[in-house]
Design an enzyme around this catalytic site. Structure first.
Site, short mmCIF file in Angstrom:
data_model
loop_
_atom_site.label_atom_id
_atom_site.label_comp_id
_atom_site.label_asym_id
_atom_site.label_seq_id
_atom_site.Cartn_x
_atom_site.Cartn_y
_atom_site.Cartn_z
N LYS A 1 0.84 -1.20 0.00
CA LYS A 1 0.00 0.00 0.00
C LYS A 1 0.88 1.25 0.00
CE LYS A 1 -3.59 2.33 2.62
NZ LYS A 1 -4.52 2.30 3.73
N GLU B 1 10.53 -4.75 4.32
CA GLU B 1 10.61 -6.14 3.88
C GLU B 1 10.30 -6.26 2.39
OE1 GLU B 1 8.98 -5.01 6.48
OE2 GLU B 1 8.97 -6.42 8.17
N GLY C 1 -4.79 -2.06 5.01
CA GLY C 1 -4.02 -3.19 4.52
C GLY C 1 -4.69 -4.54 4.79
N ARG C 2 -5.16 -4.73 6.01
CA ARG C 2 -5.74 -6.04 6.36
C ARG C 2 -7.16 -6.20 5.82
NH1 ARG C 2 -4.49 -2.84 10.51
NH2 ARG C 2 -6.11 -2.03 11.87
N GLU D 1 -4.47 -7.12 14.75
CA GLU D 1 -3.97 -5.79 14.37
C GLU D 1 -5.10 -4.78 14.47
OE1 GLU D 1 -0.43 -4.76 11.47
OE2 GLU D 1 -2.27 -4.77 10.29
N HIS E 1 -4.38 -33.27 17.39
CA HIS E 1 -3.25 -34.07 17.88
C HIS E 1 -2.13 -33.18 18.38
CE1 HIS E 1 -5.06 -37.79 16.42
NE2 HIS E 1 -5.56 -37.01 15.48
N LYS F 1 9.46 -1.02 14.27
CA LYS F 1 10.00 -0.70 12.93
C LYS F 1 11.10 0.35 13.04
CE LYS F 1 5.88 -1.20 9.98
NZ LYS F 1 4.88 -0.43 9.22
O1 F6P Z 1 2.30 -4.29 9.90
C1 F6P Z 1 1.90 -3.00 9.62
C2 F6P Z 1 1.38 -2.87 8.24
O2 F6P Z 1 1.23 -1.50 8.01
C3 F6P Z 1 0.08 -3.62 7.98
O3 F6P Z 1 -1.03 -2.98 8.45
C4 F6P Z 1 0.12 -3.75 6.50
O4 F6P Z 1 -0.79 -4.70 6.03
C5 F6P Z 1 1.56 -4.15 6.30
O5 F6P Z 1 2.27 -3.38 7.25
C6 F6P Z 1 2.10 -3.95 4.92
O6 F6P Z 1 2.04 -2.60 4.52
P1 F6P Z 1 2.19 -2.18 3.02
O7 F6P Z 1 1.08 -2.78 2.24
O8 F6P Z 1 2.15 -0.68 3.02
O9 F6P Z 1 3.52 -2.69 2.54
#
Ligand code: F6P
Length: 546
Positions: A211, A217, A272-273, A358, A389, A509
């Protein structure tokens, strides 16, 4: 942060009434509740848009439900539902709407954000996704060397990964088997390296999903993937054929080097979620095709309509959300196990972990006051029967009260002898065993020794709900996802928190960025963390491979 002795919520007469009621309910056993009402199993259930919810094994009676509904009204739940659907700024802390419901509204609906009807924008992106999907499926979209795409690698994390991977696994039965799908999320280089090992760059398409397009990452993995691709294909022009992006920030996408013409947009008003049905679902559409993706959207929309228009007492997400509040705040449930008896839903618990925790893992109210009640419980789970199990032992006989959500389907997509009957027999058996247990005297009556009987005894009275649908298909998955999304919203509205922000992830972060800089320094520098972190950094620097 402001402090007060009692929050507005716990001072409410409706909350107080529930507290008093809980004192009389907590000693009551589900055995007694079922014995007192032989029709309980027929009464405490509700069915809508193809989902059947049995909540008879929750530790409630009619009075509990009445009081919960009163609390919901006192907390203005119906008004909040309407506000969300209308596009009000219900994400109050970040001052923006949370309009995931617009992502699945039919063409012709009207939902405005800042005076602009967003529905035509939503459908324009869906149409572009469908055209792109068609190009990839037909082989018209080729890589730099002219080969069609065979491997799709989604790079993203959090909501840009968990929804796509969950949906891909859930709908694999409907997927194009000549395409292979991979999901890379972790910054651990092993994730990308192991994924790329067997792939031919000439046939590999990367979807970089973020987003913000600034997530550490995702950018690290995307840069590494680009280097891998360019090294093999030897031409910068490969980026245009092998990389597409999904984001709300075109300028960041351009900075990365992906042509904005190869970008699929979504908007700030999609969390995002809550984004798996936006362009973030591009991998899902590539897997199952545009028609099935539209069926998924139709399922989500059907549940939206149910949630918006059905009175609370027959409203599936409202009931599920209120039962979660009852369990967490009045019975002391600290964890919820999500137990899909459907192998295709193996990533559903992981997806729900982000959605629920979250969203509602918050410690202050919208007004910034510390809450004096529990918010989101811990969610986890595994597909049945695997969990049986493993951790079910603790649910049956441990000292903590865990609630369970069982999810099952009446038809298997892969019938094999009587295996599916056995699967569902296990689902029903677990709910029954958790609710009713088996007492020491019953074991002794069956010949268990005096010494063994206490070890075999299960107290029961463990609450659970069961969701049953006919079969897992795109429409049904949509209803299930929207059910949980809205149940989370209901809980957030009762708890008076913002279910659409996630500030808690920021502190870690920022610290990680600082520590990464310190680790990268060649010479030992003055470290100003705590003594434990300082030593860990020094030790890592000393032993890390150079
Ligand atoms: O973990 C925090 C967060 O902002 C989530 O809410 C989101 O889904 C994720 O990081 C990834 O964010 P982005 O889509 O901006 O890379």
């Amino acid at each position: 942060m402001k402090h007060s002795t009692f929050s507005a919520l716990t001072q409410r007469p409706e909350w107080q009434a529930l507290l008093t009621h809980a004192r009389s309910m907590s000693p009551r056993h589900l055995r007694e509740l079922f014995a007192a009402d032989p029709t309980r199993g027929e009464r405490l259930c509700v069915e809508a848009v193809g989902l059947y919810l049995d909540y008879a094994k929750q530790r409630i009676d009619d009075e509990t439900l009445r009081l919960l509904l009163e609390l919901a009204r006192a907390c203005q739940l119906p008004e909040s539902i309407e506000a969300m659907f209308r596009g009000d700024r219900v994400n109050r802390v970040e001052n923006r709407p949370a309009l995931h419901v617009a992502l699945r509204a039919p063409a012709g609906a009207h939902i405005t954000v800042d005076g602009r009807d967003v529905i035509p924008d939503v459908h324009a992106v869906l149409d572009r996704m469908a055209r792109f999907t068609e190009q990839v499926h037909s082989g018209a979209w080729t890589g730099l060397t002219g080969k069609p795409m065979r491997n799709i690698v989604n790079i993203g994390i959090g909501g840009s990964d968990l929804g796509p991977v969950m949906a891909y696994e859930a709908l694999r039965h409907y997927s194009h088997r000549d395409l292979r799908f991979f999901f890379v999320s972790n910054i651990d280089p092993t994730d990308l390296s192991e994924t790329l090992r067997e792939l031919d760059p000439a046939e590999t398409l990367f979807i970089v999903c973020s987003k913000t397009f600034t997530t550490q990452e995702t950018l690290a993995n995307a840069h590494a993937a680009r280097a891998w691709c360019l090294q093999a294909l030897g031409d910068e022009a490969a980026v245009a054929r092998h990389f597409v992006a999904v984001s709300s920030h075109p300028e960041e996408v351009a900075r990365f080097g992906i042509d904005p013409a190869h970008m699929f947009i979504f908007w700030d008003w999609v969390g995002g979620r809550y984004s798996m049905d936006s362009a973030i679902g591009l991998s899902t559409m590539l897997a199952i095709g545009a028609e099935h993706f539209r069926a998924l959207l139709a399922g989500l929309h059907a549940m939206d309509e149910h949630f918006r228009h059905t009175p609370l007492e027959r409203n599936l997400p409202a009931l599920m959300g209120l039962l979660a509040v009852w369990n967490a705040n009045f019975l002391g449930v600290s964890a919820v196990a999500v137990l899909p008896y459907e192998q295709y839903l193996k990533r559903f618990p992981a997806y729900l972990q982000q959605l629920t925790m979250e969203s509602n893992g918050k410690h202050v109210t919208l007004g910034g006051e510390r809450v004096d009640y529990d918010t989101a419980p811990i969610y986890w789970g595994e597909p049945g029967t695997n969990g049986q199990h493993s951790f079910y032992q603790l649910i049956h006989q441990g000292t903590r009260l865990i609630a369970c959500d069982f999810i099952g389907f009446c038809q298997s997509l892969n019938p094999l002898g009587t295996q599916h009957d056995l699967l569902i027999a296990n689902l029903i058996a677990q709910g029954e065993a958790l609710a009713f247990g088996k007492r020491e005297e019953e074991w002794r009556a069956q010949g268990a020794s005096q010494a063994l009987a206490p070890h075999r005894a299960c107290e029961g009275n463990r609450p659970s709900s069961t969701l049953l649908a006919e079969r897992l298909d795109p429409f049904t998955l949509g209803t299930l996802v929207a059910l949980y999304e809205h149940s989370v919203f209901v809980q957030g509205m009762i708890w008076q928190i913002d279910p659409f922000d996630q500030w808690g992830v920021e502190l870690g972060k920022a610290l990680a960025k600082r520590i990464a800089t310190e680790i990268a320094q060649p010479e030992p520098s003055e470290l100003s963390h705590d003594s434990s972190s300082n030593r860990l950094i020094r030790r890592y620097r000393q032993y890390k491979a150079i």
